[in-house]
Write a protein that holds these residues in place. Structure first.
Motif, PDB file in Angstrom:
ATOM      1  N   ARG A  23       0.831  -1.207   0.000  1.00 17.31           N
ATOM      2  CA  ARG A  23       0.000   0.000   0.000  1.00 17.31           C
ATOM      3  C   ARG A  23       0.864   1.255   0.000  1.00 17.31           C
ATOM      4  O   ARG A  23       0.620   2.206  -0.759  1.00 17.31           O
ATOM      5  CB  ARG A  23      -0.932   0.002   1.210  1.00 17.31           C
ATOM      6  N   LYS A  24       1.891   1.269   0.821  1.00 21.37           N
ATOM      7  CA  LYS A  24       2.796   2.417   0.891  1.00 21.37           C
ATOM      8  C   LYS A  24       3.492   2.639  -0.455  1.00 21.37           C
ATOM      9  O   LYS A  24       3.590   3.771  -0.936  1.00 21.37           O
ATOM     10  CB  LYS A  24       3.832   2.179   1.995  1.00 21.37           C
ATOM     11  N   ALA A  25       3.964   1.573  -1.059  1.00 23.29           N
ATOM     12  CA  ALA A  25       4.633   1.684  -2.362  1.00 23.29           C
ATOM     13  C   ALA A  25       3.681   2.214  -3.417  1.00 23.29           C
ATOM     14  O   ALA A  25       4.041   3.084  -4.210  1.00 23.29           O
ATOM     15  CB  ALA A  25       5.182   0.325  -2.780  1.00 23.29           C
ATOM     16  N   MET A  26       2.454   1.699  -3.433  1.00 24.92           N
ATOM     17  CA  MET A  26       1.460   2.137  -4.407  1.00 24.92           C
ATOM     18  C   MET A  26       1.192   3.630  -4.246  1.00 24.92           C
ATOM     19  O   MET A  26       1.150   4.364  -5.223  1.00 24.92           O
ATOM     20  CB  MET A  26       0.166   1.342  -4.223  1.00 24.92           C
ATOM     21  N   ARG A  27       1.053   4.087  -3.026  1.00 20.86           N
ATOM     22  CA  ARG A  27       0.802   5.506  -2.767  1.00 20.86           C
ATOM     23  C   ARG A  27       1.955   6.386  -3.226  1.00 20.86           C
ATOM     24  O   ARG A  27       1.746   7.541  -3.594  1.00 20.86           O
ATOM     25  CB  ARG A  27       0.546   5.731  -1.278  1.00 20.86           C
ATOM     26  N   ARG A  28       3.164   5.850  -3.190  1.00 24.72           N
ATOM     27  CA  ARG A  28       4.345   6.619  -3.603  1.00 24.72           C
ATOM     28  C   ARG A  28       4.681   6.442  -5.084  1.00 24.72           C
ATOM     29  O   ARG A  28       5.668   6.985  -5.554  1.00 24.72           O
ATOM     30  CB  ARG A  28       5.545   6.200  -2.767  1.00 24.72           C
ATOM     31  N   GLY A  29       3.886   5.645  -5.780  1.00 28.83           N
ATOM     32  CA  GLY A  29       4.118   5.437  -7.206  1.00 28.83           C
ATOM     33  C   GLY A  29       5.205   4.433  -7.525  1.00 28.83           C
ATOM     34  O   GLY A  29       5.657   4.341  -8.663  1.00 28.83           O
ATOM     35  N   ALA A  30       5.629   3.652  -6.536  1.00 26.53           N
ATOM     36  CA  ALA A  30       6.659   2.633  -6.772  1.00 26.53           C
ATOM     37  C   ALA A  30       6.031   1.402  -7.422  1.00 26.53           C
ATOM     38  O   ALA A  30       4.818   1.200  -7.372  1.00 26.53           O
ATOM     39  CB  ALA A  30       7.323   2.245  -5.448  1.00 26.53           C
ATOM     40  N   ARG A  31       6.880   0.588  -8.018  1.00 25.11           N
ATOM     41  CA  ARG A  31       6.448  -0.643  -8.674  1.00 25.11           C
ATOM     42  C   ARG A  31       7.126  -1.802  -7.954  1.00 25.11           C
ATOM     43  O   ARG A  31       8.343  -1.815  -7.826  1.00 25.11           O
ATOM     44  CB  ARG A  31       6.807  -0.583 -10.144  1.00 25.11           C
ATOM     45  N   LEU A  32       6.325  -2.771  -7.482  1.00 20.89           N
ATOM     46  CA  LEU A  32       6.835  -3.886  -6.676  1.00 20.89           C
ATOM     47  C   LEU A  32       6.689  -5.222  -7.373  1.00 20.89           C
ATOM     48  O   LEU A  32       5.745  -5.427  -8.135  1.00 20.89           O
ATOM     49  CB  LEU A  32       6.063  -4.019  -5.361  1.00 20.89           C
ATOM     50  N   VAL A  33       7.585  -6.120  -7.014  1.00 20.39           N
ATOM     51  CA  VAL A  33       7.428  -7.550  -7.281  1.00 20.39           C
ATOM     52  C   VAL A  33       7.474  -8.206  -5.908  1.00 20.39           C
ATOM     53  O   VAL A  33       8.464  -8.053  -5.181  1.00 20.39           O
ATOM     54  CB  VAL A  33       8.561  -8.110  -8.159  1.00 20.39           C
ATOM     55  N   CYS A  34       6.413  -8.897  -5.519  1.00 19.96           N
ATOM     56  CA  CYS A  34       6.383  -9.622  -4.254  1.00 19.96           C
ATOM     57  C   CYS A  34       6.524 -11.103  -4.560  1.00 19.96           C
ATOM     58  O   CYS A  34       5.728 -11.663  -5.315  1.00 19.96           O
ATOM     59  CB  CYS A  34       5.071  -9.386  -3.513  1.00 19.96           C
ATOM     60  N   THR A  35       7.539 -11.733  -3.978  1.00 24.57           N
ATOM     61  CA  THR A  35       7.744 -13.160  -4.185  1.00 24.57           C
ATOM     62  C   THR A  35       7.503 -13.909  -2.891  1.00 24.57           C
ATOM     63  O   THR A  35       7.802 -13.418  -1.793  1.00 24.57           O
ATOM     64  CB  THR A  35       9.173 -13.456  -4.689  1.00 24.57           C
ATOM     65  N   ALA A  36       6.955 -15.119  -3.039  1.00 19.87           N
ATOM     66  CA  ALA A  36       6.652 -15.975  -1.897  1.00 19.87           C
ATOM     67  C   ALA A  36       6.313 -17.359  -2.425  1.00 19.87           C
ATOM     68  O   ALA A  36       5.972 -17.510  -3.605  1.00 19.87           O
ATOM     69  CB  ALA A  36       5.472 -15.413  -1.102  1.00 19.87           C
ATOM     70  N   PRO A  37       6.344 -18.365  -1.561  1.00 16.68           N
ATOM     71  CA  PRO A  37       5.861 -19.688  -1.973  1.00 16.68           C
ATOM     72  C   PRO A  37       4.374 -19.594  -2.331  1.00 16.68           C
ATOM     73  O   PRO A  37       3.656 -18.727  -1.820  1.00 16.68           O
ATOM     74  CB  PRO A  37       6.069 -20.546  -0.728  1.00 16.68           C
ATOM     75  N   ALA A  38       3.919 -20.483  -3.200  1.00 13.94           N
ATOM     76  CA  ALA A  38       2.552 -20.431  -3.738  1.00 13.94           C
ATOM     77  C   ALA A  38       1.462 -20.278  -2.671  1.00 13.94           C
ATOM     78  O   ALA A  38       0.587 -19.423  -2.819  1.00 13.94           O
ATOM     79  CB  ALA A  38       2.281 -21.648  -4.614  1.00 13.94           C
ATOM     80  N   PRO A  39       1.465 -21.046  -1.586  1.00 13.57           N
ATOM     81  CA  PRO A  39       0.386 -20.881  -0.594  1.00 13.57           C
ATOM     82  C   PRO A  39       0.371 -19.488   0.047  1.00 13.57           C
ATOM     83  O   PRO A  39      -0.685 -18.884   0.224  1.00 13.57           O
ATOM     84  CB  PRO A  39       0.675 -21.956   0.455  1.00 13.57           C
ATOM     85  N   LEU A  40       1.542 -18.968   0.371  1.00 15.05           N
ATOM     86  CA  LEU A  40       1.622 -17.632   0.964  1.00 15.05           C
ATOM     87  C   LEU A  40       1.247 -16.562  -0.057  1.00 15.05           C
ATOM     88  O   LEU A  40       0.583 -15.580   0.278  1.00 15.05           O
ATOM     89  CB  LEU A  40       3.022 -17.379   1.522  1.00 15.05           C
ATOM     90  N   LEU A  41       1.630 -16.782  -1.301  1.00 16.82           N
ATOM     91  CA  LEU A  41       1.275 -15.842  -2.364  1.00 16.82           C
ATOM     92  C   LEU A  41      -0.238 -15.771  -2.551  1.00 16.82           C
ATOM     93  O   LEU A  41      -0.802 -14.699  -2.748  1.00 16.82           O
ATOM     94  CB  LEU A  41       1.954 -16.269  -3.668  1.00 16.82           C
ATOM     95  N   GLN A  42      -0.892 -16.905  -2.451  1.00 18.22           N
ATOM     96  CA  GLN A  42      -2.350 -16.936  -2.555  1.00 18.22           C
ATOM     97  C   GLN A  42      -2.985 -16.167  -1.397  1.00 18.22           C
ATOM     98  O   GLN A  42      -3.930 -15.399  -1.590  1.00 18.22           O
ATOM     99  CB  GLN A  42      -2.849 -18.376  -2.566  1.00 18.22           C
ATOM    100  N   GLU A  43      -2.433 -16.331  -0.206  1.00 18.47           N
ATOM    101  CA  GLU A  43      -2.935 -15.576   0.952  1.00 18.47           C
ATOM    102  C   GLU A  43      -2.702 -14.073   0.764  1.00 18.47           C
ATOM    103  O   GLU A  43      -3.574 -13.267   1.094  1.00 18.47           O
ATOM    104  CB  GLU A  43      -2.235 -16.029   2.232  1.00 18.47           C
ATOM    105  N   LEU A  44      -1.541 -13.709   0.247  1.00 18.22           N
ATOM    106  CA  LEU A  44      -1.232 -12.300   0.009  1.00 18.22           C
ATOM    107  C   LEU A  44      -2.178 -11.711  -1.026  1.00 18.22           C
ATOM    108  O   LEU A  44      -2.680 -10.592  -0.857  1.00 18.22           O
ATOM    109  CB  LEU A  44       0.221 -12.133  -0.434  1.00 18.22           C
ATOM    110  N   ASP A  45      -2.451 -12.456  -2.070  1.00 20.79           N
ATOM    111  CA  ASP A  45      -3.388 -12.016  -3.108  1.00 20.79           C
ATOM    112  C   ASP A  45      -4.745 -11.685  -2.474  1.00 20.79           C
ATOM    113  O   ASP A  45      -5.306 -10.616  -2.694  1.00 20.79           O
ATOM    114  CB  ASP A  45      -3.518 -13.112  -4.164  1.00 20.79           C
ATOM    115  N   ARG A  46      -5.248 -12.585  -1.662  1.00 19.87           N
ATOM    116  CA  ARG A  46      -6.537 -12.351  -0.981  1.00 19.87           C
ATOM    117  C   ARG A  46      -6.453 -11.183  -0.006  1.00 19.87           C
ATOM    118  O   ARG A  46      -7.352 -10.345   0.053  1.00 19.87           O
ATOM    119  CB  ARG A  46      -6.984 -13.609  -0.239  1.00 19.87           C
TER     120      ARG A  46
END
Length: 156
Positions: A23-46
């Motif tokens: 959220r902080k990055a989005m507000r500042r106009g930054a572009r992110l790549v978030c990496t995680a194992p598939a189950p955690l990535l699914q939780e992050l997506d939600r």
């Protein structure tokens, strides 16, 4: 330009921490790549859909989305950094919730390593720290609950 590496250690809730960072990055106009194992990535997506009812944090899962949609979306979620090969502009920040350091850290302007509180997370975090040090990268350390940060010995 040198890659900035930050470690946030002892993070009690890495998922919520990643949501706040996104959220902080989005507000500042930054572009992110978030990496995680598939189950955690699914939780992050939600979690990015519901963690704050007043904010929408635009994000996409890679490689499940089209390159055109990905190009317009500030936050990418993927299991491995190589999935982020769609973008070669080197303007993204990596938020790593996974156990491994990226093979090509120079692909990013900044790397934020999020290390949880359990023993396995701490051991994996130490291994990533050593990998970055072996590449000669300076590391900034932020310990949860201790306020402030410190430079790693020999960094800077």
């Amino acid at each position: 330009m040198a890659v900035e590496v930050e470690f946030h250690t002892g993070v009690a809730d890495p998922l919520r921490f990643a949501c706040r960072l996104s959220r902080k990055a989005m507000r500042r106009g930054a572009r992110l790549v978030c990496t995680a194992p598939a189950p955690l990535l699914q939780e992050l997506d939600r979690a990015l859909w519901v963690f704050d009812e007043r904010d929408f944090v635009p994000h996409v899962r890679l490689p499940a989305t089209s390159p055109d949609v990905a190009a317009r979306t500030p936050i990418w979620l993927c299991e491995r950094v190589d999935a982020a090969a769609l973008d070669r502009r080197h303007d993204r920040v990596l938020v790593n919730l996974g156990a491994e350091a990226p093979a090509e850290p120079q692909r990013f302007v900044r790397i934020i390593e999020v290390v949880g509180t359990d023993a396995d997370a701490a051991a994996a975090g130490r291994a990533r720290w050593r990998a970055y040090r072996a590449l000669g990268l300076g590391i900034r350390h932020h310990a949860a609950g201790q306020g402030g940060s410190r430079e790693a010995p020999g960094s800077g």
